[in-house]
Design an enzyme around this catalytic site. Sequence first.
Site, mmCIF file in Angstrom:
data_model
loop_
_atom_site.group_PDB
_atom_site.id
_atom_site.type_symbol
_atom_site.label_atom_id
_atom_site.label_comp_id
_atom_site.label_asym_id
_atom_site.label_seq_id
_atom_site.Cartn_x
_atom_site.Cartn_y
_atom_site.Cartn_z
ATOM 1 N N ASP A 52 -22.916 25.317 10.480
ATOM 2 C CA ASP A 52 -22.603 24.989 11.867
ATOM 3 C C ASP A 52 -21.899 26.192 12.473
ATOM 4 O OD1 ASP A 52 -22.341 23.042 14.141
ATOM 5 O OD2 ASP A 52 -20.220 23.426 13.777
ATOM 6 N N GLU A 63 -28.479 24.945 12.850
ATOM 7 C CA GLU A 63 -28.832 24.408 14.153
ATOM 8 C C GLU A 63 -29.352 25.520 15.052
ATOM 9 O OE1 GLU A 63 -26.856 21.494 17.580
ATOM 10 O OE2 GLU A 63 -25.604 22.433 16.046
ATOM 11 N N ASP A 75 -16.187 20.348 13.532
ATOM 12 C CA ASP A 75 -17.139 21.274 12.928
ATOM 13 C C ASP A 75 -17.711 20.718 11.623
ATOM 14 O OD1 ASP A 75 -16.722 23.058 15.000
ATOM 15 O OD2 ASP A 75 -15.063 24.056 13.968
#
Length: 414
Positions: free
Chosen positions: A191, A275, A356
């Site tokens: 992330d 992502e 997160d």
Amino acid sequence: MQLRYNYRAYPDASQRRALAKAFGCARVVWNDCLRDRREAHAAGLPYVKSAELSRLRITQAKRTEERAWLADVSAVILQQALRDLDTAYKNFFDSLKDKRQGRKVGPPRYKSKKDTRQSIRLNTNAFSVQGNGTVYVAKVGNLKVKWSRQLPAAPTSLTVTKDSCGRYFLSFVVDTEPDILPEVESESVIDLGLTMFAVLSDGTKIASPRSLRRAEKKLKRLQRDLSRKVEGSKNRAKARIKVARQHARVADRRRDFHHKASTRIIRDNQAVFVEDLAVSGLGRTRLAKSVHDAGWSAFVGMLEYKAVMHGRTFTKVDRAFPSSQVCSACGYRDGPKPLHVRKWTCGACGAVHDRDHNAARNVFFEGRRIVAAGRAETLNACGAPVRRAYVPAQRGETGSRRKGRTTQAGIPGL
């Protein structure tokens, strides 16, 4: 697969003059051929073929007084400049016909001798690696090279580049076999963020180096000195080089951090999920400087080609996936949250989440679902690659500088 290996070169004074002449001749051939095609298009004439341009702008031009100096450089350099122009036109036409993925590509543009970044490209007929550690370039001589590592195989092409601060680099393209690493059981999701550069699904946090932020004070002073110099003066040229060197240090530190972090992640995990962020959109917000300082696109690009090189699985999760809104414990979607909210409690199960870490776990679950659905590149039961993509050599340092485009991968300098 093709890999690119970059090394710092140290030409002497005569070799620098020969390289400057080669840069200029390649630029002139590019501009002359581009002008002919633009004029033919404006007049409604057919597209000018490469063979005709090669005859007019290279072979016959050498026999004229105004272009006689083209014979002072290797003909391979001039032919490669014409091939690069053909590639630029092909990318433009493919973009118009929607045959090329990504952003639309514009038509080729003229090159300027005032560009601070220059380059030439050669094939094996115009260069060779000598036994004494030097690299011979046709009509330039033996260049002294700082070998940081050995080439795994004989190179197929060479790009000689001079960057904005006057450094020279040799970039070799080598055909090698993938270096498949032993399989491991761990899988990880990344992330990406600004407060922390990356948070892994196991809770590991990688701090952001903030290379540009740390160098801002010195950059402001150097840019202030540059603005006070008279345009066209030698002192202004010296001040410009100082600013370029500082920017190069920032870029080198960021690139070194990206390579070390991406290599460690790929070696320690069999599958990596990340992502897919809209970096170009975030680069137009008030966080633009921090977003570009983080360099997410370059980092993800390194992860992608290193995963193919080492036989790992790499998957991008769609940017529309609400990783920060879903509870990773029960799956309840708790709605969007502003960036200053770093911890939150799930309204359904009451679990307390770090923003997160929770997003990393959600991306991990979504990435595994994509792999299970067969939409990601992975290995089958026999160890053979399934839909393994061809990985071309990174070309961020090839050709003249493109405004608004950053290097995707590779090490322009060590």
